[in-house]
Scaffold this motif. Sequence first.
Motif, mmCIF file in Angstrom:
data_model
loop_
_atom_site.group_PDB
_atom_site.id
_atom_site.type_symbol
_atom_site.label_atom_id
_atom_site.label_comp_id
_atom_site.label_asym_id
_atom_site.label_seq_id
_atom_site.Cartn_x
_atom_site.Cartn_y
_atom_site.Cartn_z
ATOM 1 N N TYR A 49 -14.465 7.026 2.012
ATOM 2 C CA TYR A 49 -13.704 7.377 0.811
ATOM 3 C C TYR A 49 -12.306 6.808 0.938
ATOM 4 O O TYR A 49 -11.597 7.091 1.905
ATOM 5 C CB TYR A 49 -13.634 8.900 0.651
ATOM 6 N N GLU A 51 -9.518 5.727 -2.232
ATOM 7 C CA GLU A 51 -9.338 5.534 -3.673
ATOM 8 C C GLU A 51 -8.930 4.121 -4.067
ATOM 9 O O GLU A 51 -9.296 3.650 -5.138
ATOM 10 C CB GLU A 51 -8.307 6.536 -4.194
ATOM 11 N N THR A 52 -8.186 3.433 -3.227
ATOM 12 C CA THR A 52 -7.700 2.099 -3.578
ATOM 13 C C THR A 52 -8.784 1.036 -3.509
ATOM 14 O O THR A 52 -8.776 0.101 -4.294
ATOM 15 C CB THR A 52 -6.526 1.693 -2.643
ATOM 16 N N ALA A 57 -14.571 6.217 -9.555
ATOM 17 C CA ALA A 57 -13.327 6.783 -10.070
ATOM 18 C C ALA A 57 -13.647 8.088 -10.781
ATOM 19 O O ALA A 57 -14.803 8.376 -11.088
ATOM 20 C CB ALA A 57 -12.653 5.808 -11.034
ATOM 21 N N ALA A 61 -15.765 9.834 -8.135
ATOM 22 C CA ALA A 61 -14.993 9.778 -6.895
ATOM 23 C C ALA A 61 -14.864 11.161 -6.277
ATOM 24 O O ALA A 61 -15.034 11.327 -5.064
ATOM 25 C CB ALA A 61 -13.613 9.179 -7.149
ATOM 26 N N GLU A 62 -14.585 12.166 -7.086
ATOM 27 C CA GLU A 62 -14.432 13.525 -6.565
ATOM 28 C C GLU A 62 -15.752 14.044 -6.008
ATOM 29 O O GLU A 62 -15.778 14.725 -4.977
ATOM 30 C CB GLU A 62 -13.882 14.456 -7.650
#
Length: 150
Positions: A49, A51-52, A57, A61-62
């Motif tokens: 994991y 984010e970049t 997303a 993503a969560e």
Amino acid sequence: MAEVFAAPAQRPPVVWLHFAECTGCSEAVLRTQYPYIDELVLEVLSVEYHETIMAAAGHQAEELLEQTIEKYDGQYVLACEGNPPLNQEGMSCIIAGKPYLDQLKHAAKHCKAIISWGSCASYGCVQAAKPNPTQAVPIHKVIHDKPIIK
């Protein structure tokens, strides 16, 4: 931390979280030359994991973050870029509707060790400068029960 990286059979899983920061640390890693980012991500670490650099997303993503925490419970390295603001119950940094402070505590509870990545996570940096209206602090001021490398 040496134990985590000493096991050659499996690349250590990494959960890399971003909080009150500028993403400069991730940008620096993306431009490293030894090892190059592709080697780091594909051969040295198992970045589960980040984010970049991930495609997911929003809700995806969560969901991925929670699945990763569950799958690698007690095994992953938590890389923290940025710092937690404590003022207003952490409301100065919100991700997916939750204060970073809560997310940090949740991810840290299930990790093996933490890397405070960069000046913000390690020392507070600009966000913690006086007058510090968000009450930003380095990671080690919040998490006390895990090994932390700055």
